[in-house]
Design a protein around this motif. Structure first.
Motif, PDB file in Angstrom:
ATOM      1  N   LEU A 399      36.048  55.566  71.624  1.00 15.13           N
ATOM      2  CA  LEU A 399      36.298  54.741  72.935  1.00 15.13           C
ATOM      3  C   LEU A 399      37.693  54.339  72.690  1.00 15.13           C
ATOM      4  O   LEU A 399      38.403  54.253  73.698  1.00 15.13           O
ATOM      5  N   VAL A 400      37.858  53.568  71.565  1.00 15.41           N
ATOM      6  CA  VAL A 400      39.408  53.173  71.408  1.00 15.41           C
ATOM      7  C   VAL A 400      40.071  53.589  70.246  1.00 15.41           C
ATOM      8  O   VAL A 400      39.443  53.776  69.382  1.00 15.41           O
ATOM      9  N   MET A 401      41.489  53.900  70.360  1.00 10.78           N
ATOM     10  CA  MET A 401      42.144  54.515  69.135  1.00 10.78           C
ATOM     11  C   MET A 401      42.690  52.928  68.474  1.00 10.78           C
ATOM     12  O   MET A 401      43.310  52.255  69.041  1.00 10.78           O
ATOM     13  N   THR A 402      42.453  52.825  67.317  1.00  2.54           N
ATOM     14  CA  THR A 402      42.840  51.418  66.849  1.00  2.54           C
ATOM     15  C   THR A 402      44.076  51.513  65.280  1.00  2.54           C
ATOM     16  O   THR A 402      44.193  52.640  65.120  1.00  2.54           O
ATOM     17  N   VAL A 403      44.110  50.425  65.060  1.00  2.00           N
ATOM     18  CA  VAL A 403      45.227  50.438  64.048  1.00  2.00           C
ATOM     19  C   VAL A 403      44.566  51.052  62.617  1.00  2.00           C
ATOM     20  O   VAL A 403      45.527  51.560  61.860  1.00  2.00           O
ATOM     21  N   ASP A 404      43.483  50.605  62.377  1.00  2.00           N
ATOM     22  CA  ASP A 404      42.712  51.254  61.380  1.00  2.00           C
ATOM     23  C   ASP A 404      42.760  52.665  61.236  1.00  2.00           C
ATOM     24  O   ASP A 404      43.010  53.103  60.414  1.00  2.00           O
ATOM     25  N   MET A 405      42.655  53.298  62.453  1.00  2.00           N
ATOM     26  CA  MET A 405      43.010  54.774  62.510  1.00  2.00           C
ATOM     27  C   MET A 405      44.241  55.550  62.267  1.00  2.00           C
ATOM     28  O   MET A 405      44.598  56.222  61.353  1.00  2.00           O
ATOM     29  N   LEU A 406      45.137  54.507  62.460  1.00  2.00           N
ATOM     30  CA  LEU A 406      46.606  54.608  62.031  1.00  2.00           C
ATOM     31  C   LEU A 406      46.753  54.575  60.511  1.00  2.00           C
ATOM     32  O   LEU A 406      47.312  55.479  60.047  1.00  2.00           O
ATOM     33  N   GLU A 407      46.232  53.653  60.056  1.00  2.00           N
ATOM     34  CA  GLU A 407      46.323  53.392  58.788  1.00  2.00           C
ATOM     35  C   GLU A 407      45.537  54.328  57.882  1.00  2.00           C
ATOM     36  O   GLU A 407      45.952  54.873  56.815  1.00  2.00           O
ATOM     37  N   GLU A 408      44.488  55.004  58.369  1.00  2.00           N
ATOM     38  CA  GLU A 408      43.906  55.988  57.793  1.00  2.00           C
ATOM     39  C   GLU A 408      44.593  57.306  57.679  1.00  2.00           C
ATOM     40  O   GLU A 408      44.746  58.039  56.704  1.00  2.00           O
ATOM     41  N   LEU A 409      45.213  57.613  58.864  1.00  2.00           N
ATOM     42  CA  LEU A 409      46.306  58.702  58.887  1.00  2.00           C
ATOM     43  C   LEU A 409      47.225  58.603  57.907  1.00  2.00           C
ATOM     44  O   LEU A 409      47.848  59.430  57.126  1.00  2.00           O
ATOM     45  N   LYS A 410      47.739  57.431  57.604  1.00  2.00           N
ATOM     46  CA  LYS A 410      49.084  57.033  56.772  1.00  2.00           C
ATOM     47  C   LYS A 410      48.418  57.428  55.286  1.00  2.00           C
ATOM     48  O   LYS A 410      49.173  57.907  54.422  1.00  2.00           O
ATOM     49  N   LYS A 411      47.210  57.097  54.877  1.00  3.63           N
ATOM     50  CA  LYS A 411      46.529  57.433  53.679  1.00  3.63           C
ATOM     51  C   LYS A 411      46.571  58.949  53.579  1.00  3.63           C
ATOM     52  O   LYS A 411      46.813  59.429  52.593  1.00  3.63           O
ATOM     53  N   THR A 412      46.116  59.863  54.690  1.00  9.56           N
ATOM     54  CA  THR A 412      46.082  60.967  54.404  1.00  9.56           C
ATOM     55  C   THR A 412      47.500  61.726  54.132  1.00  9.56           C
ATOM     56  O   THR A 412      47.606  62.677  53.433  1.00  9.56           O
ATOM     57  N   MET A 413      48.492  61.024  55.007  1.00 11.20           N
ATOM     58  CA  MET A 413      49.882  61.626  54.984  1.00 11.20           C
ATOM     59  C   MET A 413      50.208  61.502  53.366  1.00 11.20           C
ATOM     60  O   MET A 413      50.962  62.190  52.880  1.00 11.20           O
ATOM     61  N   ALA A 414      49.884  60.244  52.813  1.00 13.25           N
ATOM     62  CA  ALA A 414      50.228  60.207  51.369  1.00 13.25           C
ATOM     63  C   ALA A 414      49.720  61.234  50.619  1.00 13.25           C
ATOM     64  O   ALA A 414      50.278  61.755  49.540  1.00 13.25           O
ATOM     65  N   LEU A 415      48.409  61.588  50.667  1.00  8.91           N
ATOM     66  CA  LEU A 415      47.692  62.661  49.855  1.00  8.91           C
ATOM     67  C   LEU A 415      48.455  64.030  50.215  1.00  8.91           C
ATOM     68  O   LEU A 415      48.534  64.811  49.311  1.00  8.91           O
ATOM     69  N   ALA A 416      49.024  64.167  51.474  1.00 12.38           N
ATOM     70  CA  ALA A 416      49.583  65.534  51.818  1.00 12.38           C
ATOM     71  C   ALA A 416      51.142  65.304  51.529  1.00 12.38           C
ATOM     72  O   ALA A 416      51.785  66.570  51.460  1.00 12.38           O
ATOM     73  N   ARG A 417      51.575  64.218  50.952  1.00  9.86           N
ATOM     74  CA  ARG A 417      52.856  63.835  50.739  1.00  9.86           C
ATOM     75  C   ARG A 417      53.920  64.301  51.684  1.00  9.86           C
ATOM     76  O   ARG A 417      54.872  65.184  51.960  1.00  9.86           O
ATOM     77  N   VAL A 418      53.358  63.631  52.961  1.00 11.13           N
ATOM     78  CA  VAL A 418      54.173  63.852  54.435  1.00 11.13           C
ATOM     79  C   VAL A 418      54.826  62.721  54.478  1.00 11.13           C
ATOM     80  O   VAL A 418      54.259  61.523  54.596  1.00 11.13           O
ATOM     81  N   SER A 419      56.081  62.762  55.067  1.00  9.89           N
ATOM     82  CA  SER A 419      56.894  61.520  55.308  1.00  9.89           C
ATOM     83  C   SER A 419      57.276  61.764  56.917  1.00  9.89           C
ATOM     84  O   SER A 419      58.185  62.642  57.040  1.00  9.89           O
ATOM     85  N   ALA A 420      56.588  61.167  57.990  1.00 12.93           N
ATOM     86  CA  ALA A 420      56.824  61.540  59.246  1.00 12.93           C
ATOM     87  C   ALA A 420      58.284  60.584  59.736  1.00 12.93           C
ATOM     88  O   ALA A 420      58.386  59.628  59.271  1.00 12.93           O
ATOM     89  N   ASP A 421      59.067  61.360  60.533  1.00 10.86           N
ATOM     90  CA  ASP A 421      60.249  60.770  61.177  1.00 10.86           C
ATOM     91  C   ASP A 421      59.513  59.858  62.564  1.00 10.86           C
ATOM     92  O   ASP A 421      60.102  58.921  62.915  1.00 10.86           O
ATOM     93  N   HIS A 422      58.536  60.605  62.930  1.00  7.28           N
ATOM     94  CA  HIS A 422      57.796  59.987  64.193  1.00  7.28           C
ATOM     95  C   HIS A 422      56.471  60.253  64.256  1.00  7.28           C
ATOM     96  O   HIS A 422      55.959  61.395  63.765  1.00  7.28           O
ATOM     97  N   ILE A 423      55.654  59.349  64.785  1.00  6.78           N
ATOM     98  CA  ILE A 423      54.140  59.616  64.835  1.00  6.78           C
ATOM     99  C   ILE A 423      53.704  59.563  66.341  1.00  6.78           C
ATOM    100  O   ILE A 423      54.025  58.646  66.827  1.00  6.78           O
ATOM    101  N   TYR A 424      53.044  60.594  66.568  1.00  3.79           N
ATOM    102  CA  TYR A 424      52.363  60.679  68.183  1.00  3.79           C
ATOM    103  C   TYR A 424      51.099  60.346  68.084  1.00  3.79           C
ATOM    104  O   TYR A 424      50.405  61.181  67.362  1.00  3.79           O
ATOM    105  N   LEU A 425      50.568  59.269  68.920  1.00  5.89           N
ATOM    106  CA  LEU A 425      49.104  59.078  68.835  1.00  5.89           C
ATOM    107  C   LEU A 425      48.511  59.512  70.180  1.00  5.89           C
ATOM    108  O   LEU A 425      48.908  58.873  71.274  1.00  5.89           O
TER     109      LEU A 425
END
Length: 453
Positions: A399-425
C-alpha cells in the motif's frame, strides 16, 4: 478491430515502392494478421486466399475455385502457375495478392513456391504486384523459411515478425482505463491484439476474466494449451514443465527434482519452448557481484500462458465444480497483486525507455535489465556507455513504499556491487511521507507514482 498503425504504415511504404514486392509476415495466431490484411487491402485491387489444412490436391482445387469465381475465367489446368497467370488488377494500379497461412501449402507443395518466385519476377503476371505470404507457424517460419542458408529468405523483399504490443500501445487502445487497470489487463493478456479485442470495456476486470478465461467456451478458456499443442507434441510433458515453472521452481535442477524427467529431456523441451517464444532464460545485468547472482533461471515469457499455468491449470478440478466467480475469488484475487508486480516492473522499464528517447533522463541509457540475486533482486538496472547507472525499485503490491524498502534495496545493491548515480522509486499506490521528504533533500532520488506514469 485493433490494428497497429506502425504495421499498416510499413506495408503501405512497401506498396508505394516501384516494382514487385514479396513480403513474409508471421506471428502468433492472435497477432491479428487477418485484421491487418483487411485494413491494408480494403482500398486496393487484391486477391485474397486463406490456406487450409488440406491435401495438395484439395488445396489446389479450392484456390482454383476462388480464382475462377473472382475473375470469371475458365482455368485450363490446376497448377499455381496457371492460377497466377489469370489474376489481374483491371487497371494500372498495383495488384496485391495475399496468401494467408501459407505454410499449409508450402509444407506440402514445392510448386507453389516456384510459382510465387516466377510471379515476383514478372514471368506470370506482367503488371506490378505485391505478394504477401502470412503464417502463424513461428517455429516453421524461423526454422525453415528464415534458416541461415534458406533460398526462400533471400527471395523476400521484406520479412516481418508481428510481435506483441507494448504497454504504451495498450494504453492508447484503452484510453478510458486508468493506468492501474491497464497494468492489470497487460499482466494477464499481454500485448496480444486478438486477446485485447475480446476485452469487454463495459465490464470490470473480474467479470472479463470470468467470461474469457474461466468459463467454458470463453475465447481464452483453452487458449494457453492450444498455443502449445499447435506446434509442439507431447502436451502432457509441456504442461508439467510450464506448471512447475509457474509455481516458482524455475531452475533446471528444480525441474529435474519436481518432474522426474531426465535433465537431457528437460533441456530439449525447454529449447523447444524457447524457440516458440513461450519461455526465456533470465540473464542478470552484469555487475561486480555476479557471484551473488542466480544463474540458469527460467520464466514463462508468454504473458497469458504464464497467467494460465500460475492460476488456472493447477486447479482445473475446482474450475469444473465452482462457479467462475467463486474460482476467481478463491484462487486468483488474493495472489493477483504479487503476480502483477513482475509486469509492473516491465511497465516501469518501458517508462524509462520512453524518457530516454526524449532525452529526459540524467544519463543516456545503453542497456537495461534486472539483477536476480540469491538473496534479493534489483528490479531495474540501467547503464550508460560511460558507466553511469540508474537503479529502480518497483512497488505494485504494498500500500505504501517506505524508507525501509529503500534501505533493503541498498543492501541488495551492496551484494550486487552496484553503485547508483540515481535511484528511481516507482509505486503504484503511495509513498511514505518520510520518503517524500527524503526525495526533496536528495536530488539523486526520484519518486514516480501512477499519475506520472
Amino acid at each position: 478491430m485493433i490494428v497497429k498503425t506502425a504495421e499498416l504504415k510499413r506495408l503501405e511504404a512497401l506498396y508505394e515502392q516501384n516494382g514487385n514486392q514479396l513480403v513474409f509476415l508471421y506471428g502468433k495466431k492472435d497477432s491479428e494478421k487477418s485484421n491487418l490484411m483487411k485494413e491494408f487491402i480494403k482500398d486496393k485491387r487484391f486477391f485474397f486466399y486463406h490456406a487450409r489444412r488440406a491435401s495438395e490436391k484439395a488445396q489446389l482445387a479450392m484456390m482454383g475455385d476462388e480464382i475462377a469465381r473472382q475473375y470469371g475465367v475458365h482455368l485450363q489446368e490446376q497448377t499455381y502457375r496457371e492460377y497466377f497467370k489469370r489474376v489481374k488488377s483491371n487497371g494500372p494500379s498495383k495488384l496485391v495478392i495475399v496468401i494467408q497461412e501459407a505454410h499449409h501449402i508450402m509444407k506440402k507443395d514445392e510448386t507453389f513456391w516456384e510459382a510465387i518466385v516466377e510471379l515476383k519476377e514478372r514471368k506470370l503476371y506482367p503488371g506490378p504486384v505485391m505478394i504477401i505470404l502470412t503464417s502463424s507457424s513461428i517455429v516453421w517460419a524461423e526454422q525453415t523459411v528464415l534458416a541461415e542458408h534458406s533460398k526462400m529468405k533471400q527471395a523476400f523483399s521484406d520479412v516481418h515478425k508481428m510481435t506483441d504490443w507494448s504497454f504504451l500501445d495498450v494504453v492508447r487502445a484503452f484510453p478510458e482505463m486508468s493506468v492501474s487497470d491497464t497494468v492489470s489487463l497487460y499482466g494477464v493478456l499481454g500485448g496480444v491484439p486478438g486477446y485485447l479485442s475480446r476485452w469487454n470495456r463495459k465490464k470490470n476486470f473480474k467479470q472479463n476474466i470470468c467470461d474469457l478465461v474461466l468459463t467454458e467456451g470463453g475465447y481464452l478458456y483453452e487458449a494457453a494449451e492450444n498455443i502449445i499443442s499447435a506446434e509442439l507434441r507431447e502436451l502432457a510433458v509441456y504442461n508439467t514443465i510450464l506448471s512447475t515453472i509457474a509455481s516458482g521452481k524455475d531452475k533446471l535442477n528444480d525441474l529435474y527434482e519436481e518432474t522426474g524427467f531426465s535433465r537431457a529431456k528437460i533441456s530439449v523441451y525447454m529449447k523447444n519452448l524457447a524457440q516458440f517464444d513461450i519461455i526465456e532464460k533470465q540473464q542478470s545485468v552484469e555487475t561486480g557481484g555476479m557471484d551473488q547472482a542466480k544463474k540458469g533461471v527460467y520464466r514463462i515469457s508468454d504473458t497469458f500462458v504464464n497467467f494460465w499455468y500460475r492460476f488456472v491449470y493447477p486447479h482445473l478440478s475446482d474450475l469444473q465444480i465452482l462457479s467462475a466467480s467463486d474460482f476467481y475469488d478463491k484462487y486468483i484475487a488474493k495472489n493477483l497483486d504479487a503476480y502483477l508486480n513482475r509486469y509492473f516492473i516491465e511497465v516501469c522499464k518501458e517508462y524509462l525507455s520512453l524518457l530516454n528517447q526524449m532525452k529526459r533522463l540524467p544519463i543516456d541509457i545503453s542497456k537495461m535489465g534486472s539483477w536476480i540475486g540469491k538473496n534479493g533482486n534489483i528490479d531495474i538496472i540501467a547503464k550508460s556507455t560511460d558507466r553511469r547507472m540508474i537503479v529502480g525499485l518497483c512497488n505494485w503490491e504494498k500500500l505504501v513504499m517506505t524508507v525501509d524498502m529503500l534501505e533493503e534495496l541498498k543492501k541488495t545493491m551492496a551484494l550486487a556491487r552496484v553503485s547508483a548515480d540515481h535511484i528511481y522509486l516507482f509505486s503504484a499506490k503511495a509513498f511514505d511521507p518520510q520518503l517524500v521528504q527524503l526525495a526533496k533533500e536528495d536530488a539523486t532520488l526520484e519518486l514516480i507514482d501512477m499519475r506520472e506514469l
